[in-house]
Design an enzyme around this catalytic site. Structure first.
Site, PDB file in Angstrom:
ATOM      1  N   ALA A 256      26.857  72.366  12.479  1.00  0.00           N
ATOM      2  CA  ALA A 256      26.553  72.751  11.093  1.00  0.00           C
ATOM      3  C   ALA A 256      25.997  71.557  10.312  1.00  0.00           C
ATOM      4  CB  ALA A 256      27.813  73.287  10.416  1.00  0.00           C
ATOM      5  N   PRO A 257      25.033  71.836   9.414  1.00  0.00           N
ATOM      6  CA  PRO A 257      24.493  73.133   8.968  1.00  0.00           C
ATOM      7  C   PRO A 257      23.316  73.662   9.777  1.00  0.00           C
ATOM      8  CG  PRO A 257      23.620  71.401   7.571  1.00  0.00           C
ATOM      9  CD  PRO A 257      24.531  70.719   8.562  1.00  0.00           C
ATOM     10  N   ASP A 303      36.572  73.834  18.332  1.00  0.00           N
ATOM     11  CA  ASP A 303      36.955  72.434  18.164  1.00  0.00           C
ATOM     12  C   ASP A 303      36.414  71.643  19.350  1.00  0.00           C
ATOM     13  OD1 ASP A 303      38.333  69.951  18.093  1.00  0.00           O
ATOM     14  OD2 ASP A 303      40.013  70.862  17.017  1.00  0.00           O
ATOM     15  N   ASP A 322      26.807  65.278  17.384  1.00  0.00           N
ATOM     16  CA  ASP A 322      26.696  64.654  16.062  1.00  0.00           C
ATOM     17  C   ASP A 322      28.117  64.571  15.528  1.00  0.00           C
ATOM     18  OD1 ASP A 322      25.957  63.710  13.620  1.00  0.00           O
ATOM     19  OD2 ASP A 322      24.990  65.547  12.923  1.00  0.00           O
ATOM     20  N   CYS A 375      26.288  59.639  11.273  1.00  0.00           N
ATOM     21  CA  CYS A 375      25.620  59.142  10.065  1.00  0.00           C
ATOM     22  C   CYS A 375      26.505  58.075   9.418  1.00  0.00           C
ATOM     23  CB  CYS A 375      25.285  60.278   9.100  1.00  0.00           C
ATOM     24  SG  CYS A 375      26.689  61.301   8.612  1.00  0.00           S
TER      25      CYS A 375
END
EC number: 2.1.1.176
Length: 422
Positions: A256-257, A303, A322, A375
């Site tokens: 997501a997203p 998960d 990610d 990130c």
């Protein structure tokens, strides 16, 4: 035409929800924007993001101008004063309008008896602004970061920390990813030029475009038709590194997203993509993005630490992880991160990353590729995490890793590691 709402009071409520309730701005603002005009939506966003970006400065100013802080049920007016100060310092809103609307915010917040106090504080700031701003430049708060985070950044980047802080404190650029299924980047740049939207290409990312000035997505040619997606250039690197191929089995974990999910499918439209995220509400965004771009993936809630619960005995050619992280590389986009994160969160996040990496590795085919991305700009979540993983996995080989740092006209802070399974 006079509006039926007071925008400054709405901004104060949003800031209170972030600072007092620990909610993220991105979860708070959409609900508050529902009944206001498009023009005011943009201003509300500016007031909220700007106030949280410059929070230590605004707090310091209030301390200089008030003997006692507003507490308890009056605390909301503390945030209203912050909104007023931000307008006077950083926006083009005429001072008289900023003052009047902020003072009237007290009425909207059902505290009309404190209008005089708010008016007095803001006018006093106007009189003392030059002196206060000069004094602030020598104050420890001038970096606009919490002390624990500033210390971590200084320790990790002793030569670069000031430029990182400066990058974090900038307003972010708006990057687009051109959908190569519909147009080449050059064709889309021509469409933007035709609409009077100034934009620049990026030599390092084949589908990336930076707008000179951010704009509403609905002004972008073909946005609803899936011609283009808003995605920072650093985030675009993830799918580029993954290099997906048609007919491969690909796992997009923590999807997501959906920006990376859709990018994978734009590169390889016939790939079989499984998109997994733990947050069912955010998975709705993945489906929305897939629908807008007319792409198909299997979307499931799950998960990452327990893949046996959602992928049975599947084996993947490529995995994009990610990983959940501190998001310290995207502070300029989400300034609330500075006030929502705590120092102790970093070790907890690093542990979750480790658990996901180890859990998902057996599901990667021999000869397959895993791209680990965050990130974050903190080594504990990035280079140190990968070094520890490689030392514990004899069949893992890292062929590439890179740390991007946030820069004013460049991409967000991001880390990537390309790991191959022997």
């Amino acid at each position: 035409m006079k509006t039926s709402y007071n925008l400054r009071s709405i901004a104060a409520k949003a800031i209170a929800q972030v600072l007092d309730q620990g909610l993220s701005l991105s979860s708070v603002i959409p609900e508050l924007q529902k009944n206001i005009s498009d023009k005011d939506k943009a201003l509300l966003q500016e007031l909220c993001f700007g106030t949280l970006r410059t929070l230590p400065q605004l707090e310091w100013i209030i301390q200089q101008l008030m003997d006692k802080p507003l507490k308890g049920k009056q605390r909301i007016l503390h945030y209203l004063i912050m909104v007023g100060l931000y307008q006077l310092l950083y926006t083009r809103v005429p001072a008289h309008a900023a003052l009047a609307e902020t003072v009237n915010g007290a009425i909207a917040l059902k505290k009309p008896q404190l209008k005089g106090l708010i008016n007095g504080v803001l006018r006093q700031f106007q009189r003392q602004q030059d002196v206060l701003m000069e004094r602030f430049q020598n104050n420890d708060s001038r970096y606009l970061h919490p002390s624990w985070l500033l210390t971590r950044i200084k320790n990790a980047y002793p030569e670069l920390w000031e430029s990182i802080i400066e990058g974090n404190n900038q307003k972010p650029p708006m990057w687009l990813r051109v959908n190569q299924i519909h147009h080449s980047r050059e064709q889309y740049l021509a469409l933007l030029e035709k609409e009077g939207i100034s934009a620049f290409s990026d030599d390092h990312h084949p589908n990336a475009i930076r707008l000179e000035t951010p704009c509403n997505v609905h002004l972008l040619p073909g946005f609803n038709e899936g011609w283009v997606t808003v995605q920072d250039r650093s985030a675009q690197r993830c799918a580029e590194l993954l290099a997906p191929q048609n007919n491969e089995q690909i796992l997009d974990l923590c999807a997501a997203p959906g920006g990376k999910t859709t990018h994978i499918l734009e590169i390889a439209p016939k790939a079989h993509v499984l998109a997994i995220d733990i947050d069912e509400q955010r998975l709705a965004r993945v489906k929305e993005n897939l629908n807008r771009l007319k792409l198909h993936a299997t979307v499931k809630s799950g998960d990452g630490r327990y893949p046996e619960q959602w992928c049975a005995n599947m084996q993947f050619d490529r995995i994009l992880l990610d990983a959940p992280c501190s998001a310290t590389g995207v502070i300029r986009r989400h300034p609330d991160i500075k006030w929502l994160r705590r120092n102790e969160d970093i070790a907890q996040l690093a542990q979750i990353q480790k658990e996901i990496l180890h859990a998902i590795w057996p599901y990667l085919k021999s000869g397959g590729t895993l791209v680990y991305a965050t990130c974050s700009i903190l080594p504990e979540e990035n280079s140190q995490q990968i070094a520890a993983f490689l030392s514990s996995m004899q069949d893992a080989q890292c062929d590439y890793q890179h740390q991007c740092l946030p820069e004013q006209y460049s991409g967000d802070g991001f880390f990537y590691a390309l790991i191959n399974k022997k």
